[in-house]
Scaffold this active site. Structure first.
Site, mmCIF file in Angstrom:
data_model
loop_
_atom_site.group_PDB
_atom_site.id
_atom_site.type_symbol
_atom_site.label_atom_id
_atom_site.label_comp_id
_atom_site.label_asym_id
_atom_site.label_seq_id
_atom_site.Cartn_x
_atom_site.Cartn_y
_atom_site.Cartn_z
ATOM 1 N N GLU A 50 11.993 -14.886 2.587
ATOM 2 C CA GLU A 50 12.932 -14.492 1.781
ATOM 3 C C GLU A 50 13.065 -15.591 0.774
ATOM 4 O O GLU A 50 14.420 -15.744 0.331
ATOM 5 C CB GLU A 50 14.342 -14.122 2.468
ATOM 6 N N GLU A 64 10.816 -6.356 7.988
ATOM 7 C CA GLU A 64 11.873 -6.539 8.769
ATOM 8 C C GLU A 64 12.835 -5.477 8.587
ATOM 9 O O GLU A 64 13.487 -5.147 7.610
ATOM 10 C CB GLU A 64 12.854 -7.658 8.423
#
Ligand SMILES: *[C@@H]1O[C@H](CO)[C@@H](O)[C@H](O)[C@H]1NC(C)=O
Ligand SMILES: *[C@@H]1O[C@H](CO)[C@@H](O)[C@H](O)[C@H]1NC(C)=O
Ligand SMILES: *[C@@H]1O[C@H](CO)[C@@H](O)[C@H](O)[C@H]1NC(C)=O
Ligand SMILES: *[C@@H]1O[C@H](CO)[C@@H](O)[C@H](O)[C@H]1NC(C)=O
Ligand SMILES: *[C@@H]1O[C@H](CO)[C@@H](O)[C@H](O)[C@H]1NC(C)=O
Length: 616
Positions: free
Chosen positions: A176, A253
């Site tokens: 991320e 995710e």
């Protein structure tokens, strides 16, 4: 018989056309040339006792998963610079081999930054002491340390890549990154390091927003998203244009629920008992599958932040993650399936065919342990290591320490009054003692930490016992995660000079047998010990009624922190750490009140919030 030349050209042609074991086109992943849908779930080996890996992986397969996603915690593998530990729960190669034996493929997420609610997002604490170090950027010291970690990890596991017959399909670059920065040079350098080490397909994983996708993507790595799949897939296809980053959609995710933090104003986050929430998860995953997407459930099984491995968030204040990393997962902290597991098994079965999923496994019942009486065994302040003496206090890392507590001691040379400032800000929980008597608690967990006013005389002993509650794992604060004291300690604005510093990493309790004397438990931290037997060895949850805050070891294993504030009120004790007789338990009570005395094992977990007795 083919002429030799023809045979040769035939061989060359075949080699050129050889199918990459794992690849993709615009629509789908391809495993050995066949379309492959990643039906994945996250499970990190270092949060699970290695004795239980096979069980947890078999249960993943039995929910219908075909792929396991795993973060690797660098700080556990290289606890001090250049000294590697791939044993026990760090034996990543063994974990991946076990996954393959259970019929699972693997997606490797080595970081070096992994977030994961883990101590400093996976960074080893010693990075703070390397001159010029700035994490998560193309800084020479950081790239050098990262390369050395990736290369060392690859030494152990690169032969487990799918290209060599192993289970690892692809490798994530950073984590991320677009939520943090936009330094493409950094991500590109990291991509090259990881590419060279593993020789496997690469991907990046970012939030489903323009700035995040633009910041995190890098040519040569498939760009994927996490969170809400409908938002993420659309955003990916809008904001990622480089063909080398495009391919099938993966929700890297998919959050079933969310994490738990100490001193929260909510109790345990879970969908258990919430049919509507579970149905929403089922419909999201069904939508992904119908749209030719892939997913990884975060978490399939969270496990436990053993010892002091938890990280922390920072909103308006420090928000440390609980010892339990249950995460409301389909497979709970103790490895038991729940109604979320059953519902998702159904959803996946509808897609892949129920008969292709192995049967669910039999589960042993949890055990109860009747009240174990513990006796005060030693005062922490009587078992101090050799101190480091310096004019000005130094941070925990400068003492060669990563986690645990550090005691800073100063003897007053002339009378001084006023408010205590333990460095630039409290890092993190500062227990203040004057002549061994508690004078206050200053803690960054509180939005406005307590003010502790002191009136000190010559020869008074001022002790600051400082606990690292977990380094921040997310957001801009990760640039400085030094613990202990940074800057000067002042009282009423006056700098206190000359300090004795005692590192207390407490991997194991410093007392070895129960034969100790204790002078008083009314003020200072104290160890309590006991022994117990069990009828049947099995898993249990330890409950500590009346205890405020501290740490528990059973048979030398640090089970982690307890804290009356909750929401976690019990500690997972797996049967693999027990034997039938002569089990040893040690509890460090940081703030004994006199009510401590017993511990027991129960079969269900308690969650709940209590007022913090030390709150401002
Ligand atoms: C895949 O999609 C990209 C972008 O839409 C396009 O440029 C490329 O030609 C496609 N490749 C194939 C093999 O269809
Ligand atoms: C918990 O705290 C947050 C942030 O201060 C607040 O927004 C929320 O309403 C609170 N929730 C409860 C149940 O009190
Ligand atoms: C999924 O893939 C199949 C086979 O490539 C294709 O026919 C179908 O249109 C795709 N469905 C969606 C919703 O993209
Ligand atoms: C500090 O405060 C105490 C009482 O609180 C007082 O007796 C003493 O004189 C003060 N000392 C200084 C140095 O201000
Ligand atoms: C700490 O105090 C000393 C002595 O007063 C001073 O020289 C030094 O600059 C101070 N350090 C910081 C970080 O404020």
């Amino acid at each position: 018989m083919l002429p030799k030349l023809l045979l040769l050209s035939f061989t060359i042609l075949r080699a050129a056309q050889a199918i990459a074991p794992f690849s993709w086109n615009n629509e789908t992943f391809l495993l050995h040339g066949e379309p492959y849908r990643i039906i994945g779930g996250q499970m990190d080996p270092q949060r699970i006792p290695n004795e239980l890996w096979a069980d947890r992986l078999a249960k993943a397969r039995a929910m219908g998963l075909n792929t396991i996603f795993s973060y690797i915690f660098w700080d556990q593998l290289e606890p001090t610079q250049g000294a590697w530990d791939f044993s026990g729960n760090n034996d990543i190669a063994k974990y991946f081999r076990t996954a393959q034996e259970q019929g699972l493929n693997v997606v490797l997420r080595p970081g070096p930054y992994i977030c994961g609610e883990h101590e400093w997002g996976g960074f080893p604490a010693w990075l703070s002491e390397v001159p010029g170090m700035v994490v998560r950027t193309d800084n020479e010291p950081f790239m050098a340390a990262s390369k050395s970690y990736i290369d060392r990890l690859a030494e152990d596991i690169a032969d487990l890549g799918v290209t060599k017959g192993g289970p690892i399909l692809m490798v994530q670059v950073e984590n991320e990154y677009g939520s943090y920065g936009s330094n493409h040079k950094y991500v590109a350098e990291l991509r090259d390091i990881i590419k060279e080490a593993f020789e496997l397909p690469l991907y990046t994983n970012d939030g489903g927003e323009k700035s995040m996708l633009e910041g995190g993507q890098i040519p040569g790595a498939l760009a994927e998203t996490d969170g809400d799949p409908q938002v993420g897939f659309k955003a990916r296809n809008k904001y990622v244009t480089n063909p080398s980053s495009l391919g099938p959609e993966l929700d890297g995710e998919y959050y079933v629920t969310w994490l738990d933090q100490w001193a929260s104003n909510y109790t345990h986050q879970t969908d258990v008992g919430n049919i509507q929430a579970i149905q929403k998860v089922q419909s999201d995953l069904t939508w992904i599958l119908k749209n030719n997407g892939s997913f990884s459930i975060y978490m399939f099984h969270g496990g436990t932040n053993w010892g002091f491995q938890n990280g922390a968030d920072w909103g308006a204040n420090l928000e440390p993650i609980t010892t339990s990393y249950d995460y409301g997962a389909p497979l709970d902290e103790s490895g038991r399936t729940n109604e979320i597991y059953n519902a998702l098994r159904e959803t996946i079965g509808n897609y892949v065919g129920k008969d292709t999923i192995p049967d669910t496994l039999k589960e042993e019942p949890l055990i109860t342990i009747p009240e174990i009486q513990l006796k005060p065994a030693a005062n922490l302040f009587d078992y101090l290591p050799k101190p480091v003496t310096k004019k000005s206090p130094v941070n925990m890392e400068a003492l060669g320490q990563s986690t645990g507590l550090t005691l800073y001691r100063h003897v007053i040379t002339s009378p001084i009054n006023g408010t205590l400032a333990p460095g630039d800000y409290p890092r993190d929980r500062v227990l203040v003692y004057v002549n061994g008597k508690r004078a206050g608690v200053i803690d960054s967990t509180y939005e406005v930490p307590n003010t502790v006013r002191l009136a000190l005389k010559k020869n008074d002993v001022l002790d600051l016992l400082i606990e690292n509650l977990g380094r921040v794992n997310y957001g801009p604060r990760i640039v400085d995660q030094r613990k202990g004291i940074v800057g000067n300690v002042t009282v009423g604005g006056n700098v206190l000079s000359n300090w004795q510093m005692y590192p207390l990493p407490l991997d194991a309790p410093p007392i070895s047998s129960a034969k100790h004397s204790v002078h008083s438990t009314s003020s200072g931290p104290a160890f309590f010990t006991g022994t117990f037997d069990v009828d049947t060895v099995g898993d249990t949850y330890l409950e500590l009624p009346g205890w405020t805050k501290g740490v528990v070891w059973v048979n030398g294993v640090n089970l982690g922190r307890y804290w009356i504030v909750g929401p976690q009120q019990t500690l997972y004790l797996p049967g693999c750490y027990l034997q039938k007789s002569g089990n040893k338990i040690t509890v460090l009570a940081l703030e004994p009140t006199g009510d401590e005395g017993s511990v027991r094992g129960i079969t269900t977990r308690n969650w709940g919030n209590n007022p913090d007795p030390d709150a401002p």
